[in-house]
Design a protein around this motif. Structure first.
Motif, short mmCIF file in Angstrom:
data_model
loop_
_atom_site.label_atom_id
_atom_site.label_comp_id
_atom_site.label_asym_id
_atom_site.label_seq_id
_atom_site.Cartn_x
_atom_site.Cartn_y
_atom_site.Cartn_z
N ARG A 18 -51.06 -80.13 -16.33
CA ARG A 18 -51.74 -81.34 -15.90
C ARG A 18 -52.94 -81.15 -15.09
O ARG A 18 -54.08 -81.54 -15.15
CB ARG A 18 -50.80 -82.36 -15.27
CG ARG A 18 -50.15 -83.02 -16.32
CD ARG A 18 -49.41 -84.22 -15.75
NE ARG A 18 -48.43 -84.32 -14.62
CZ ARG A 18 -47.30 -83.61 -14.63
NH1 ARG A 18 -46.80 -83.43 -15.64
NH2 ARG A 18 -46.66 -83.58 -13.52
N ALA A 19 -52.62 -80.22 -13.92
CA ALA A 19 -53.56 -80.17 -12.77
C ALA A 19 -54.52 -78.97 -13.44
O ALA A 19 -55.76 -79.25 -13.19
CB ALA A 19 -53.03 -79.13 -11.47
N HIS A 21 -55.68 -78.82 -16.64
CA HIS A 21 -56.47 -79.82 -17.57
C HIS A 21 -57.50 -80.65 -16.74
O HIS A 21 -58.54 -81.02 -17.38
CB HIS A 21 -55.65 -80.69 -18.48
CG HIS A 21 -56.32 -81.53 -19.26
ND1 HIS A 21 -57.16 -81.13 -20.33
CD2 HIS A 21 -56.59 -82.87 -19.34
CE1 HIS A 21 -57.73 -82.23 -20.78
NE2 HIS A 21 -57.30 -83.23 -20.26
N GLN A 22 -56.98 -81.29 -15.58
CA GLN A 22 -57.76 -82.08 -14.51
C GLN A 22 -58.86 -81.34 -14.29
O GLN A 22 -60.01 -81.86 -14.24
CB GLN A 22 -56.80 -82.66 -13.77
CG GLN A 22 -57.67 -83.73 -12.88
CD GLN A 22 -56.74 -84.04 -11.79
OE1 GLN A 22 -55.38 -84.25 -11.48
NE2 GLN A 22 -57.31 -84.64 -10.50
N PHE A 23 -58.82 -80.14 -13.88
CA PHE A 23 -60.04 -79.52 -13.14
C PHE A 23 -60.80 -78.61 -13.98
O PHE A 23 -61.87 -78.30 -13.71
CB PHE A 23 -59.51 -78.82 -11.82
CG PHE A 23 -59.07 -79.71 -10.72
CD1 PHE A 23 -59.96 -80.09 -9.88
CD2 PHE A 23 -57.85 -80.23 -10.61
CE1 PHE A 23 -59.76 -80.87 -8.81
CE2 PHE A 23 -57.48 -81.01 -9.53
CZ PHE A 23 -58.47 -81.18 -8.68
N PRO A 25 -61.00 -78.80 -17.93
CA PRO A 25 -60.66 -79.15 -19.18
C PRO A 25 -61.36 -78.26 -20.19
O PRO A 25 -62.33 -77.42 -19.73
CB PRO A 25 -61.10 -80.80 -19.49
CG PRO A 25 -62.19 -80.86 -18.38
CD PRO A 25 -61.45 -79.76 -17.02
N GLY A 58 -52.87 -86.53 -22.58
CA GLY A 58 -54.34 -85.99 -22.31
C GLY A 58 -54.74 -84.87 -22.83
O GLY A 58 -55.93 -84.41 -22.89
N GLU A 243 -63.80 -76.59 -6.94
CA GLU A 243 -62.68 -76.78 -7.99
C GLU A 243 -61.44 -76.11 -7.99
O GLU A 243 -60.65 -76.58 -7.98
CB GLU A 243 -63.57 -76.49 -9.45
CG GLU A 243 -64.60 -77.26 -9.76
CD GLU A 243 -65.44 -76.52 -11.07
OE1 GLU A 243 -65.58 -77.24 -12.02
OE2 GLU A 243 -65.65 -75.57 -10.98
N PHE A 247 -58.06 -77.88 -7.66
CA PHE A 247 -56.68 -77.47 -8.36
C PHE A 247 -55.59 -76.91 -7.67
O PHE A 247 -54.36 -77.37 -7.98
CB PHE A 247 -57.53 -76.32 -9.33
CG PHE A 247 -56.33 -75.59 -10.23
CD1 PHE A 247 -55.59 -76.24 -10.91
CD2 PHE A 247 -56.12 -74.21 -10.16
CE1 PHE A 247 -54.71 -75.51 -11.89
CE2 PHE A 247 -55.41 -73.56 -10.83
CZ PHE A 247 -54.70 -74.18 -11.54
N GLN A 250 -53.71 -80.00 -5.81
CA GLN A 250 -53.15 -80.83 -6.68
C GLN A 250 -51.90 -80.34 -7.23
O GLN A 250 -50.85 -80.87 -6.96
CB GLN A 250 -54.15 -80.92 -7.90
CG GLN A 250 -53.46 -81.69 -9.19
CD GLN A 250 -53.36 -83.29 -8.54
OE1 GLN A 250 -54.13 -83.68 -8.05
NE2 GLN A 250 -52.70 -83.89 -9.68
N THR A 254 -48.18 -81.53 -5.62
CA THR A 254 -46.93 -81.84 -6.73
C THR A 254 -45.79 -81.20 -6.95
O THR A 254 -44.68 -81.78 -7.02
CB THR A 254 -47.79 -81.63 -8.44
OG1 THR A 254 -49.00 -82.30 -8.40
CG2 THR A 254 -47.01 -82.40 -9.37
#
Ligand code: FMN
Length: 318
Positions: A18-19, A21-23, A25, A58, A243, A247, A250, A254
């Protein structure tokens, strides 16, 4: 070119995916670290956190199974299909001593007759519409084992053959045997993916020049060392410090939340840093400090020291 994130047990769990993909993709699919279905036919809490669709939203994620029992594979594949997954991957490459001793992972390559019975069962009885891909090595001890294995794989509707062209005895260190990937590219008539040792955009470019018929690659450690590697391979910019910091923070936050343990969190972050420090000029020094950290204050101090360094100018090499 289609780019997959390789499964890396202990690193690329759902929190990491998830992290990332968020930063960063742009990865076409994340193959998940293996699930080991047992005869109890239940998922553990940790497995559910890896695999449930709500933790993988996502982006495309593909579950991987490590088992030599067709019954257990089929149970697990049925559950995953019911969750909405369209593909499951079979691990035929894990080199770990305990896994191979049990005849699983790369251990399955040593017994082609048993492997054939296993493949026969799973392809005959898998849920309708569920694709099965394989991730394999060339063999256990000797790459001469590979032609027979490739011929066996060719007999089934394998949705994608991901080849890590090393034998088990090579583990992850010996040079990748590109000449054996060439053998596969020449003889295998179904979708084929290269995996192993790609750490820079130039490596991906060279691969597609050498094998123009192959349009799928899987990258593991190279993406840990440079989380923006796929973006760079597609012609995009390198990761900025902001970035990388975003990343990192995040993921760290988590882990602190889900593990509720500074020690456990720091332990997990260290594995990533053993690759990621190469993005920083002189990153070895804070890495030593980071490796000694056992709680959040000492870890965060080492991370701040790392982020105070300039980014390495050359391509990331792990
Ligand atoms: C720490 C670690 C964990 C791994 N876990 C898995 C796994 O769960 N399943 C799998 O198929 N391969 C696993 N692998 C192998 C990688 O997916 C990949 O095949 C290998 O690292 C070579 O590719 P790379 O050079 O791009 O990293 C693991 C490798 C490492 C280093």
């Amino acid at each position: 070119m289609i780019y997959y994130f390789a499964p890396l047990e202990g690193v690329t769990g759902s929190e990491f995916r998830r992290a990332h993909h968020q930063f960063f993709p742009g990865v076409d699919a994340y193959y998940m670290p293996f699930l080991s279905p047992t005869q109890d036919h239940v998922f553990t809490h940790r497995e559910r956190r890896n695999v449930l669709p709500e933790y993988n939203q996502g982006f495309r994620a593909v579950p991987q199974l490590l088992t030599k029992s067709a019954e257990d594979f089929l149970w697990c594949a049925g559950e995953l299909s019911a969750m909405g997954y369209g593909e499951v991957n079979l691990n035929l490459g894990c080199p770990s001593g305990t896994v191979v001793a049990k005849g699983k992972g790369a251990g399955m390559l040593a017994r082609p007759e048993e492997l054939e019975r296993f493949l026969e069962e799973i392809f005959a009885r898998a849920p309708a519409g569920l694709r099965i891909s394989l991730k394999t090595r060339l063999g256990l001890e000797d790459p001469e084992e590979f032609p027979r294995l490739l011929e066996l794989f060719s007999r089934y509707p394998v949705s994608l053959l991901i080849l890590h062209p090393r034998v088990r005895a090579d583990f992850y260190k010996k040079p990748v045997r590109t000449e054996w990937f060439a053998y596969a590219a020449e003889h295998y008539r179904a979708p084929l993916c290269f995996n192993g040792g790609l750490t820079a955009p130039e490596d991906c470019a060279l691969l597609s020049q050498t094998f123009p018929q192959v349009d799928q690659v899987m990258i593991g450690q190279g993406l840990l060392a440079d989380p923006a590697l796929v973006r760079r391979a597609k012609g995009g910019p390198a990761a900025s410090k902001e970035e990388l910091r975003g990343f990192h923070d995040q993921l760290y936050r988590t882990y602190l939340e889900i593990f509720a343990s500074q020690r456990n969190t720091v332990f997990h972050m260290k594995e990533l840093w053993s690759y990621l420090h190469t993005r920083f000029e002189g990153g070895e020094k804070p890495l030593k400090r980071l490796r000694r950290a056992a709680d959040s204050p000492s870890y965060e101090a080492a991370v701040n020291q790392m982020f105070a360094l300039p980014l390495a100018s050359g391509p990331a090499r792990s």
